[in-house]
Scaffold this motif. Sequence first.
Motif, PDB file in Angstrom:
ATOM      1  N   MET A 148      -4.692  11.709   1.044  1.00 27.16           N
ATOM      2  CA  MET A 148      -3.893  12.422  -0.630  1.00 27.16           C
ATOM      3  C   MET A 148      -5.640  13.715  -0.617  1.00 27.16           C
ATOM      4  N   THR A 193      -6.449   3.012  -3.514  1.00 24.43           N
ATOM      5  CA  THR A 193      -5.442   4.512  -3.682  1.00 24.43           C
ATOM      6  C   THR A 193      -6.313   4.996  -4.718  1.00 24.43           C
ATOM      7  N   ASP A 194      -6.950   4.604  -5.642  1.00 24.77           N
ATOM      8  CA  ASP A 194      -7.991   4.260  -6.538  1.00 24.77           C
ATOM      9  C   ASP A 194      -9.057   6.002  -6.065  1.00 24.77           C
ATOM     10  N   PRO A 209      -6.684   6.435   4.112  1.00 23.39           N
ATOM     11  CA  PRO A 209      -5.717   6.983   3.419  1.00 23.39           C
ATOM     12  C   PRO A 209      -6.589   8.476   1.900  1.00 23.39           C
ATOM     13  N   LEU A 221       1.251  -0.990  -0.189  1.00 24.82           N
ATOM     14  CA  LEU A 221      -0.092   0.263  -0.553  1.00 24.82           C
ATOM     15  C   LEU A 221       0.788   1.060   0.280  1.00 24.82           C
ATOM     16  N   GLU A 277       2.273   1.441  -3.646  1.00 20.42           N
ATOM     17  CA  GLU A 277       1.403   2.152  -4.678  1.00 20.42           C
ATOM     18  C   GLU A 277       0.567   3.962  -4.156  1.00 20.42           C
ATOM     19  N   PHE A 278       0.789   3.985  -3.591  1.00 21.48           N
ATOM     20  CA  PHE A 278       0.286   5.443  -2.622  1.00 21.48           C
ATOM     21  C   PHE A 278       1.453   6.240  -3.266  1.00 21.48           C
ATOM     22  N   GLU A 279       2.305   5.903  -2.539  1.00 22.10           N
ATOM     23  CA  GLU A 279       3.739   7.331  -3.792  1.00 22.10           C
ATOM     24  C   GLU A 279       3.701   7.136  -4.765  1.00 22.10           C
ATOM     25  N   ARG A 337       1.897   6.915  -6.856  1.00 21.76           N
ATOM     26  CA  ARG A 337       0.769   7.434  -7.508  1.00 21.76           C
ATOM     27  C   ARG A 337       0.961   8.698  -7.515  1.00 21.76           C
ATOM     28  N   LYS A 361      -4.470  -1.004  -5.058  1.00 25.00           N
ATOM     29  CA  LYS A 361      -4.895  -0.137  -6.122  1.00 25.00           C
ATOM     30  C   LYS A 361      -6.275   0.384  -5.661  1.00 25.00           C
TER      31      LYS A 361
END
Length: 320
Positions: free
Chosen positions: A80, A293-294, A76, A15, A18-20, A22, A290
């Motif tokens: 974001m 994060t999406d 999250p 996670l 993926e987060f970073e 993105r 994903k």
Amino acid sequence: MENKEDRELYFYLKLTREFEDRVSKLHRQGKILGGVYSGRGQEAIVVGVCYGLRREDFIAPLHRDMGAFLVKGVDPNRLMAQLFGKKTGLSKGKDSFLHAGDLSRGVFGATSMLASTLPVAAGAALKFRMKKESHVAVAFFGEGASSRGDFHEALNFAGIHKLPVLFVCENNFYAYSTPQNMQMAVEDVAIRAEGYGFKGAVCSGNDLHAVMKTAHAAVERAREGEGPTLIECKTYRYHGHSEHDQPFYRPQNELIEWESRDPIQRFEIYLEKKGYNVDQMKADTEREVKAITDEAVRFAEESPWPEGKEAIEDLYANPF
Ligand SMILES: Cc1ncc(C[n+]2csc(CCOP(=O)(O)OP(=O)(O)O)c2C)c(N)n1
């Protein structure tokens, strides 16, 4: 059947990455407010230290520690939105990632002044001591920050009072473009603890289990009233200091060597050796992170901007 801890640790590592990643992409699209300081390559440190901490334990993350927020349970979506500068972000649209915290999850904000959160963490640990609470405070910082006065003052104070605090140095060998040997005459930051009367420990910051073992032992000692520990995790950042920095100052080979010790791949080898179906685990976890994060990006994109007058809200304890 996979054990819960292995699954969760893998989830948080993936996670965080993926987060970073993105966020780095969104930065190139001009969607992120302010600078982006990727922690790609350093994920095992924040995950290893924060996993297992209590909600009431305080952490003071570094500018590249998005993973620390996620493991500590910060939403999250709000994280974001913070990066987008939106009203739904942690500081309600007042800043980017820097200076954002979430006290409901025990997360102090970072600050722009390197090492300035170390005395704050020592202060939180003093509060725990005075109130007889068995919580700990953790401050993350880079080796560059350890050359500042605040670092030494915080360690000195914590050493005298045997405070329940962990000082976690993420030593990635470069403070912006300055290599370690140009700013200190010792090899290990950890030995500096001795001068303040407590122990320092060095571990591989790319080995999740090494980080966990070192950090958890220090947390136990702190909770038992045995005082602070300085933990140095040797690691490497894959990206430049920030997304606008091309790291021409460091040898290409050095990067390749460290990439071959990637903390996530290393953990995958461990999972494989334990007999798990790693291909399946990888596919499932990647789908899961994903989706999170999406959703965070969708939430941030669709969130409103703050109104001008909101800029002065929450700034004073007693608004005038
Ligand atoms: C007191 C202070 N000096 C200089 C800077 C500018 N600056 C921001 S990050 C950075 C490098 C930090 O290096 P390090 O502490 O090793 O952490 P890293 O970024 O490598 O994770 C510098 C020099 C600052 N923010 N604060």
